[in-house]
Design a protein around this motif. Structure first.
Motif, PDB file in Angstrom:
ATOM      1  N   THR A  40       0.835  -1.207   0.000  1.00 21.28           N
ATOM      2  CA  THR A  40       0.000   0.000   0.000  1.00 21.28           C
ATOM      3  C   THR A  40       0.865   1.250   0.000  1.00 21.28           C
ATOM      4  O   THR A  40       0.604   2.215  -0.746  1.00 21.28           O
ATOM      5  CB  THR A  40      -0.924   0.004   1.224  1.00 21.28           C
ATOM      6  OG1 THR A  40      -1.776  -1.133   1.182  1.00 21.28           O
ATOM      7  CG2 THR A  40      -1.778   1.268   1.259  1.00 21.28           C
ATOM      8  N   ALA A  41       1.914   1.251   0.835  1.00 19.41           N
ATOM      9  CA  ALA A  41       2.819   2.398   0.863  1.00 19.41           C
ATOM     10  C   ALA A  41       3.488   2.603  -0.493  1.00 19.41           C
ATOM     11  O   ALA A  41       3.623   3.737  -0.974  1.00 19.41           O
ATOM     12  CB  ALA A  41       3.877   2.194   1.951  1.00 19.41           C
ATOM     13  N   GLU A 130       8.794   7.910   0.663  1.00 19.60           N
ATOM     14  CA  GLU A 130       8.154   9.055   0.028  1.00 19.60           C
ATOM     15  C   GLU A 130       6.677   9.183   0.368  1.00 19.60           C
ATOM     16  O   GLU A 130       6.024  10.128  -0.037  1.00 19.60           O
ATOM     17  CB  GLU A 130       8.297   8.943  -1.507  1.00 19.60           C
ATOM     18  CG  GLU A 130       9.725   9.105  -1.999  1.00 19.60           C
ATOM     19  CD  GLU A 130       9.822   8.868  -3.497  1.00 19.60           C
ATOM     20  OE1 GLU A 130       8.764   8.673  -4.126  1.00 19.60           O
ATOM     21  OE2 GLU A 130      10.935   8.884  -4.029  1.00 19.60           O
ATOM     22  N   THR A 131       6.140   8.201   1.085  1.00 17.77           N
ATOM     23  CA  THR A 131       4.696   8.186   1.272  1.00 17.77           C
ATOM     24  C   THR A 131       4.359   7.747   2.685  1.00 17.77           C
ATOM     25  O   THR A 131       5.209   7.738   3.559  1.00 17.77           O
ATOM     26  CB  THR A 131       4.051   7.250   0.233  1.00 17.77           C
ATOM     27  OG1 THR A 131       2.638   7.331   0.343  1.00 17.77           O
ATOM     28  CG2 THR A 131       4.503   5.811   0.425  1.00 17.77           C
ATOM     29  N   SER A 132       3.107   7.365   2.903  1.00 12.21           N
ATOM     30  CA  SER A 132       2.650   6.915   4.212  1.00 12.21           C
ATOM     31  C   SER A 132       1.909   5.612   4.044  1.00 12.21           C
ATOM     32  O   SER A 132       1.653   5.135   2.937  1.00 12.21           O
ATOM     33  CB  SER A 132       1.725   7.950   4.841  1.00 12.21           C
ATOM     34  OG  SER A 132       0.487   7.966   4.143  1.00 12.21           O
ATOM     35  N   TYR A 133       1.542   5.005   5.183  1.00  8.14           N
ATOM     36  CA  TYR A 133       0.779   3.772   5.141  1.00  8.14           C
ATOM     37  C   TYR A 133      -0.713   4.026   4.966  1.00  8.14           C
ATOM     38  O   TYR A 133      -1.503   3.096   4.880  1.00  8.14           O
ATOM     39  CB  TYR A 133       1.011   2.952   6.416  1.00  8.14           C
ATOM     40  CG  TYR A 133       2.391   2.351   6.461  1.00  8.14           C
ATOM     41  CD1 TYR A 133       2.751   1.377   5.542  1.00  8.14           C
ATOM     42  CD2 TYR A 133       3.326   2.752   7.411  1.00  8.14           C
ATOM     43  CE1 TYR A 133       4.015   0.804   5.565  1.00  8.14           C
ATOM     44  CE2 TYR A 133       4.584   2.195   7.448  1.00  8.14           C
ATOM     45  CZ  TYR A 133       4.937   1.213   6.521  1.00  8.14           C
ATOM     46  OH  TYR A 133       6.180   0.655   6.543  1.00  8.14           O
ATOM     47  N   GLU A 134      -1.113   5.298   4.955  1.00 10.00           N
ATOM     48  CA  GLU A 134      -2.515   5.608   4.700  1.00 10.00           C
ATOM     49  C   GLU A 134      -2.818   5.370   3.219  1.00 10.00           C
ATOM     50  O   GLU A 134      -2.058   5.808   2.347  1.00 10.00           O
ATOM     51  CB  GLU A 134      -2.802   7.064   5.050  1.00 10.00           C
ATOM     52  CG  GLU A 134      -2.644   7.378   6.533  1.00 10.00           C
ATOM     53  CD  GLU A 134      -3.628   6.610   7.390  1.00 10.00           C
ATOM     54  OE1 GLU A 134      -4.781   6.421   6.945  1.00 10.00           O
ATOM     55  OE2 GLU A 134      -3.240   6.184   8.490  1.00 10.00           O
ATOM     56  N   LYS A 135      -3.921   4.696   2.962  1.00 10.98           N
ATOM     57  CA  LYS A 135      -4.235   4.354   1.581  1.00 10.98           C
ATOM     58  C   LYS A 135      -4.614   5.598   0.793  1.00 10.98           C
ATOM     59  O   LYS A 135      -5.471   6.370   1.213  1.00 10.98           O
ATOM     60  CB  LYS A 135      -5.378   3.340   1.539  1.00 10.98           C
ATOM     61  CG  LYS A 135      -5.592   2.764   0.134  1.00 10.98           C
ATOM     62  CD  LYS A 135      -6.482   1.554   0.199  1.00 10.98           C
ATOM     63  CE  LYS A 135      -6.634   0.838  -1.123  1.00 10.98           C
ATOM     64  NZ  LYS A 135      -6.134   1.449  -2.294  1.00 10.98           N
ATOM     65  N   ALA A 136      -3.960   5.788  -0.339  1.00  6.21           N
ATOM     66  CA  ALA A 136      -4.264   6.925  -1.195  1.00  6.21           C
ATOM     67  C   ALA A 136      -5.616   6.707  -1.879  1.00  6.21           C
ATOM     68  O   ALA A 136      -6.176   5.605  -1.878  1.00  6.21           O
ATOM     69  CB  ALA A 136      -3.169   7.104  -2.241  1.00  6.21           C
ATOM     70  N   ASP A 137      -6.114   7.764  -2.472  1.00  3.60           N
ATOM     71  CA  ASP A 137      -7.392   7.691  -3.176  1.00  3.60           C
ATOM     72  C   ASP A 137      -7.152   7.066  -4.546  1.00  3.60           C
ATOM     73  O   ASP A 137      -7.041   7.766  -5.556  1.00  3.60           O
ATOM     74  CB  ASP A 137      -8.001   9.089  -3.298  1.00  3.60           C
ATOM     75  CG  ASP A 137      -9.396   9.042  -3.912  1.00  3.60           C
ATOM     76  OD1 ASP A 137      -9.994   7.946  -3.923  1.00  3.60           O
ATOM     77  OD2 ASP A 137      -9.859  10.088  -4.380  1.00  3.60           O
ATOM     78  N   ILE A 138      -7.053   5.735  -4.548  1.00  3.22           N
ATOM     79  CA  ILE A 138      -6.761   5.001  -5.773  1.00  3.22           C
ATOM     80  C   ILE A 138      -7.947   4.096  -6.080  1.00  3.22           C
ATOM     81  O   ILE A 138      -8.353   3.295  -5.234  1.00  3.22           O
ATOM     82  CB  ILE A 138      -5.489   4.142  -5.621  1.00  3.22           C
ATOM     83  CG1 ILE A 138      -4.293   5.009  -5.193  1.00  3.22           C
ATOM     84  CG2 ILE A 138      -5.180   3.405  -6.915  1.00  3.22           C
ATOM     85  CD1 ILE A 138      -3.080   4.194  -4.799  1.00  3.22           C
ATOM     86  N   ALA A 139      -8.483   4.206  -7.275  1.00  6.78           N
ATOM     87  CA  ALA A 139      -9.579   3.324  -7.674  1.00  6.78           C
ATOM     88  C   ALA A 139      -9.037   1.909  -7.830  1.00  6.78           C
ATOM     89  O   ALA A 139      -8.057   1.694  -8.547  1.00  6.78           O
ATOM     90  CB  ALA A 139     -10.190   3.796  -8.983  1.00  6.78           C
TER      91      ALA A 139
END
Length: 484
Positions: A40-41, A130-139
């Motif tokens: 996910t990250a 570069e990112t976080s473990y929070e899920k991005a808004d990905i379809a």
């Protein structure tokens, strides 16, 4: 039930978060929770870099990097993109061709690897920070979306990309009874970037046992791995089986835990299968026959001394037939082309839907064979001159193209000759303008061909033998090698 690969991982992380999915012996391991979180990250990091739905992303990793590769593969798919698995053993020229051929937007690779400059490139760790473990808004991807492009050397010289959807990769997964439930550990040594390796990745997502591999195959290491994990299931290629037998590993290691030993990537010689029954006293020795184009269609043959040459019968809703080049079925016992039909969404050549290999849901396997009255398939010969060396297929045309780049070469022909371990190795016959030592040719080829493509034998001739049609007579060249 149509699923996607991210769904498989998400469901497993929810139901078995602390279960171990994958182990790289002496290096790393992944639980399902870790796999899901890290993927996910990475997906978020890819989106931050501008990767969009349907974009192709190259994945270049080696055998020591299976854990990071698994994270990268699932992360790319979670981002809605398409994974292009590539081995670190490929020559840079081939990597560049494949990445350009599929129009990859970038490359995720193992640390320390040199990769072609195609768009952006990053390691798994770099994308992670570069990112976080929070899920991005990905379809989320749909089952019919393209998930993977896997390159395989064909008879035309250049590798071809075989595309597969999520529905194809996840076919048969998610059942209540998980595959290989008799095992706590499944051991294999398949390379990344091969169809067999990808099958093991899906097993890590869906099967009951933890999937265990090792950074580098040797008979002693592999046998020790089986013994230490008390593996119930083992997968290998015939070349590895031959090495295990020749090294007499059963005299030094307890292999009695193995209940299923599967061989893939090439037909398993009956003498080797027979020797395996002694080395693995409790195992059912099984040969799997398929191709990158046909998967998940396959035939399976449990070793039967009464049918030593058979590769078995189609299973799990797949079909196999013998037909003419036009697709007309032939009667039992008649030799013709081997055609297979998958019960899943079919694959295709990326960018080349009219190749002639895929017809009305059937796949022409490129092999000649026949089916007996009981439905068992027997392979007779390969239609092309592709050399199967260990777990790899080598295009002789591609080898010839690279050999021709040497300024001393006038003519060149590549072909396969038998090898006691690898099954077949590449031989090159040359006509030259000036003396060219085999060692000098290999030095020239070293950075232009992958290790498994390098010629094991080099012979020099005045002219290459040709048939009446003007084509090089490779049978005559093989007879020449037999006489040396």
């Amino acid at each position: 039930m149509n699923l996607t690969v991210p769904q498989l991982l998400g469901d497993r992380a929810l139901t078995d978060p602390d279960g171990v999915a994958l182990i790289v012996h002496g290096s790393a391991q992944l639980t399902y929770r870790q796999w899901h979180e890290r993927s996910t990250a990475l997906a978020n990091g890819l989106v931050t870099r501008g990767v969009g739905r349907g974009d192709r992303v190259g994945l270049v990793f080696g055998a020591a990097d299976w854990a990071d590769y698994a994270v990268a593969f699932c992360g790319v798919l979670a981002a809605g993109a398409v994974a292009v698995p590539l081995s670190d053993r490929l020559a840079l020229d081939d990597l560049r061709f494949m990445l350009e051929n599929c129009r990859a937007t970038g490359v995720v690779h193992a640390a320390g690897l040199a990769v072609p400059e195609i768009g952006w490139s990053a390691t798994v760790d770099a994308l992670d920070v570069e990112t976080s473990y929070e899920k991005a808004d990905i379809a989320p991807p749909e089952p019919g979306d393209l998930a993977q492009i896997l390159y395989t050397s064909g008879t035309t010289g250049r590798p071809k990309g075989v595309s597969a959807t999520h529905a194809n990769l996840a076919y048969g997964c998610g059942a209540k009874r998980r595959p290989f439930a008799h095992s706590r550990h499944l051991v294999h040594a398949f390379p990344i970037g091969t169809n067999a390796g990808q099958a093991m990745l899906i097993n890590a997502l869906d099967a009951q046992p933890a999937v265990v591999t090792l950074p580098r195959f040797t008979p002693a290491r592999f046998a020790s791995l089986i013994e230490s994990y008390r593996a119930g299931t083992v997968f290998l290629v015939p070349a590895m089986a031959i090495e295990l037998i020749n090294a007499k590993v059963a005299e030094r290691h307890d292999l009695s835990s193995v209940l299923l030993l599967g061989s893939a990537a090439a037909p398993l010689p009956s003498a080797v299968a027979q020797a395996l029954t002694t080395a693995f006293p409790n195992a059912t020795i099984t040969n799997y026959y398929t191709s990158t184009e046909a998967a998940p269609a396959q035939t399976i043959m449990m070793f039967d001394p009464d049918r030593p040459g058979s590769v078995g019968r189609a299973i799990a809703g797949g079909r196999v037939r013998i037909a003419t080049a036009e697709g007309e079925p032939l009667a039992p016992g008649e030799t013709g082309e081997v055609w297979m039909r998958s019960p899943a969404a079919p694959r295709a050549y990326y960018g080349d839907p009219d190749s002639g290999t895929f017809r009305d849901g059937w796949v022409r396997m490129g092999d000649l064979g026949y089916i007996d009255a009981d439905g068992y398939l027997y392979l007779v010969d390969r239609e092309s001159d592709v050399v199967k060396s260990g777990a790899f297929k080598v295009s002789t045309i591609h080898v010839e193209e690279v050999v021709y780049r040497h300024p001393a070469v006038i003519e060149a022909a590549a072909f396969g000759v038998p090898h006691p371990v690898l099954g077949t190795v590449v031989t090159v016959a040359l006509a030259t303008r000036e003396p060219l030592a085999p060692e000098d040719l290999r030095i020239f080829l070293k950075d232009r061909l992958a290790p498994h493509e390098l010629p094991a034998h080099v012979i020099t001739v005045d002219t290459l033998p040709r048939n009446a049609g003007g084509k090089v007579d490779k049978k005559a060249l093989r007879r020449t090698m037999e006489g040396t």
